[in-house]
Design a protein around this motif. Structure first.
Motif, short mmCIF file in Angstrom:
data_model
loop_
_atom_site.label_atom_id
_atom_site.label_comp_id
_atom_site.label_asym_id
_atom_site.label_seq_id
_atom_site.Cartn_x
_atom_site.Cartn_y
_atom_site.Cartn_z
N LEU A 119 42.82 -35.43 -18.69
CA LEU A 119 41.49 -35.24 -18.13
C LEU A 119 40.42 -35.79 -19.05
CD1 LEU A 119 41.44 -31.64 -16.55
CD2 LEU A 119 41.22 -33.83 -15.36
N ARG A 120 40.54 -35.53 -20.31
CA ARG A 120 39.57 -36.02 -21.29
C ARG A 120 39.53 -37.55 -21.28
NH1 ARG A 120 38.55 -32.05 -25.57
NH2 ARG A 120 38.23 -33.77 -27.02
N ALA A 121 40.68 -38.16 -21.17
CA ALA A 121 40.74 -39.63 -21.16
C ALA A 121 40.04 -40.20 -19.93
CB ALA A 121 42.20 -40.09 -21.20
N ILE A 122 40.22 -39.56 -18.78
CA ILE A 122 39.56 -40.03 -17.56
C ILE A 122 38.05 -39.94 -17.72
CG2 ILE A 122 39.16 -39.51 -15.12
CD1 ILE A 122 42.11 -38.62 -14.98
N LEU A 123 37.57 -38.82 -18.23
CA LEU A 123 36.13 -38.66 -18.41
C LEU A 123 35.58 -39.66 -19.42
CD1 LEU A 123 33.65 -36.74 -17.71
CD2 LEU A 123 34.09 -35.74 -19.94
N GLN A 124 36.26 -39.82 -20.52
CA GLN A 124 35.75 -40.67 -21.58
C GLN A 124 35.80 -42.16 -21.24
OE1 GLN A 124 38.21 -39.08 -24.70
NE2 GLN A 124 36.72 -37.49 -25.25
N ALA A 125 36.52 -42.51 -20.17
CA ALA A 125 36.54 -43.89 -19.70
C ALA A 125 35.31 -44.25 -18.89
CB ALA A 125 37.80 -44.14 -18.87
N VAL A 126 34.53 -43.23 -18.52
CA VAL A 126 33.31 -43.44 -17.75
C VAL A 126 32.15 -43.63 -18.72
CG1 VAL A 126 31.75 -42.42 -16.06
CG2 VAL A 126 34.21 -42.06 -15.85
N SER A 127 31.36 -44.70 -18.53
CA SER A 127 30.30 -45.01 -19.50
C SER A 127 29.15 -44.02 -19.44
CB SER A 127 29.78 -46.43 -19.26
OG SER A 127 29.31 -46.59 -17.93
N GLU A 128 28.75 -43.61 -18.23
CA GLU A 128 27.70 -42.61 -18.06
C GLU A 128 28.23 -41.53 -17.13
OE1 GLU A 128 23.26 -44.13 -18.49
OE2 GLU A 128 24.32 -45.20 -16.89
N VAL A 129 27.95 -40.27 -17.46
CA VAL A 129 28.49 -39.15 -16.70
C VAL A 129 27.36 -38.42 -15.98
CG1 VAL A 129 29.82 -37.01 -16.80
CG2 VAL A 129 30.33 -38.88 -18.39
N PRO A 130 27.24 -38.58 -14.66
CA PRO A 130 26.25 -37.81 -13.92
C PRO A 130 26.74 -36.38 -13.71
CG PRO A 130 27.51 -39.14 -12.40
CD PRO A 130 28.00 -39.48 -13.78
N LEU A 131 25.84 -35.53 -13.24
CA LEU A 131 26.19 -34.11 -13.08
C LEU A 131 27.38 -33.86 -12.16
CD1 LEU A 131 25.54 -31.20 -13.80
CD2 LEU A 131 23.87 -31.16 -11.94
N PRO A 132 27.50 -34.50 -10.98
CA PRO A 132 28.67 -34.22 -10.14
C PRO A 132 30.00 -34.53 -10.83
CG PRO A 132 26.98 -35.32 -8.86
CD PRO A 132 26.55 -35.41 -10.30
N THR A 133 30.04 -35.58 -11.63
CA THR A 133 31.26 -35.93 -12.35
C THR A 133 31.58 -34.86 -13.39
OG1 THR A 133 30.85 -38.29 -12.02
CG2 THR A 133 32.40 -37.68 -13.76
N ALA A 134 30.56 -34.43 -14.11
CA ALA A 134 30.77 -33.40 -15.13
C ALA A 134 31.21 -32.08 -14.49
CB ALA A 134 29.49 -33.19 -15.92
N MET A 135 30.63 -31.73 -13.35
CA MET A 135 31.02 -30.50 -12.68
C MET A 135 32.46 -30.58 -12.18
SD MET A 135 30.46 -27.44 -11.83
CE MET A 135 28.71 -27.28 -12.23
N ALA A 136 32.83 -31.72 -11.61
CA ALA A 136 34.21 -31.90 -11.14
C ALA A 136 35.19 -31.86 -12.31
CB ALA A 136 34.33 -33.22 -10.39
N PHE A 137 34.80 -32.40 -13.44
CA PHE A 137 35.62 -32.34 -14.65
C PHE A 137 35.83 -30.89 -15.09
CE2 PHE A 137 35.40 -32.43 -19.43
CZ PHE A 137 36.69 -32.88 -19.65
N ALA A 138 34.75 -30.10 -15.06
CA ALA A 138 34.85 -28.68 -15.42
C ALA A 138 35.76 -27.93 -14.46
CB ALA A 138 33.47 -28.05 -15.44
N VAL A 139 35.64 -28.23 -13.17
CA VAL A 139 36.48 -27.59 -12.16
C VAL A 139 37.96 -27.87 -12.42
CG1 VAL A 139 37.10 -27.64 -9.70
CG2 VAL A 139 34.70 -27.49 -10.38
N ALA A 140 38.27 -29.13 -12.74
CA ALA A 140 39.66 -29.48 -13.02
C ALA A 140 40.15 -28.84 -14.31
CB ALA A 140 39.80 -31.00 -13.09
N ALA A 141 39.30 -28.86 -15.33
CA ALA A 141 39.70 -28.33 -16.64
C ALA A 141 40.01 -26.84 -16.58
CB ALA A 141 38.61 -28.60 -17.67
N LEU A 142 39.25 -26.12 -15.74
CA LEU A 142 39.39 -24.67 -15.67
C LEU A 142 40.18 -24.22 -14.43
CD1 LEU A 142 35.81 -23.84 -16.87
CD2 LEU A 142 37.91 -23.27 -18.08
#
Length: 226
Positions: A119-142
């Protein structure tokens, strides 16, 4: 829902989450300055229209797709919808808001150490992280359930708009709670629309809102960031 999932939802939908949501009004402060919103009734009409015409038809569906993409560990889909969302921010204010809050939320989740390495690798491959991406990342992580997470995200958005009205219309605290309670059917409807909308139906076409956001960037007196 398991107790752990519920507690995660309550934590990440809370206005006390340190990502700066309280400092933005999403065009509402400019609407107040212009006299388009003057009282409780007008605030209810404004928030419901913004919710159903913009959030339900673009921001929430993109967030829904991003939740599914992270769950499937689909890096290409995460990249596509992230770039699509940022490109659709049609004012400097809206773009700065989502990137700042997305960065803050993603850093928070990373610092909490709850995301696995894929999951961290997928997020860190994105150059800029908007709020929906960050929220979806949190949903997956938890491991939060998607439907409930979408409702929580919409509720947090509506609550932030109501709090802006409480401070700026101004409204009393009881009026603010009454307004938030009255928005429940629209929040449920917005979630249903977001889950069902096909890709070709996504749209954030709201020229009056965009003009108000542009006007807010140079508004002389304001409480909220631009």
């Amino acid at each position: 829902m398991h107790a752990a999932s519920l507690l995660h939802l309550l934590q990440f939908a809370s206005p006390s989450l340190p990502i700066g949501a309280y400092s933005y009004s999403q065009g509402l402060e400019a609407a107040l300055e212009s006299g388009l919103v003057k009282d409780e009734a007008g605030a209810g009409v404004w928030i419901a229209a913004h919710l159903m015409q913009v959030v339900a038809r673009f921001e929430a569906p993109v967030c829904w797709r991003l939740m599914q993409a992270f769950a499937a560990r689909d890096a290409e889909a995460v990249r596509f919808w992230t770039e699509h969302f940022i490109a659709a921010r049609d004012t400097a204010e809206f773009r700065a808001e989502t990137v700042q809050m997305g960065y803050s939320l993603s850093r928070l989740v990373l610092d909490l150490g709850v995301a696995d390495e894929p999951l961290r690798a997928i997020l860190q491959a994105v150059s800029e992280v908007p709020l929906p991406t960050a929220m979806a990342f949190a949903v997956a992580a938890l491991d939060m359930p998607h439907e409930e997470a979408l409702l929580a995200t919409l509720f947090a958005w509506a609550e932030n708009q109501v709090l802006a009205c409480v401070k700026s219309v101004p409204l009393g605290q009881v009026a603010g709670q009454r307004l938030l309670l009255s928005l429940r059917p629209q929040i449920e409807q917005a979630a249903a629309v977001a889950r069902q909308l096909q890709d070709h139906g996504l749209s954030n076409w709201a020229p009056a809102l965009s003009l108000l956001s542009m006007r807010h960037e140079t508004q002389y007196s304001r409480l909220y960031r631009s």
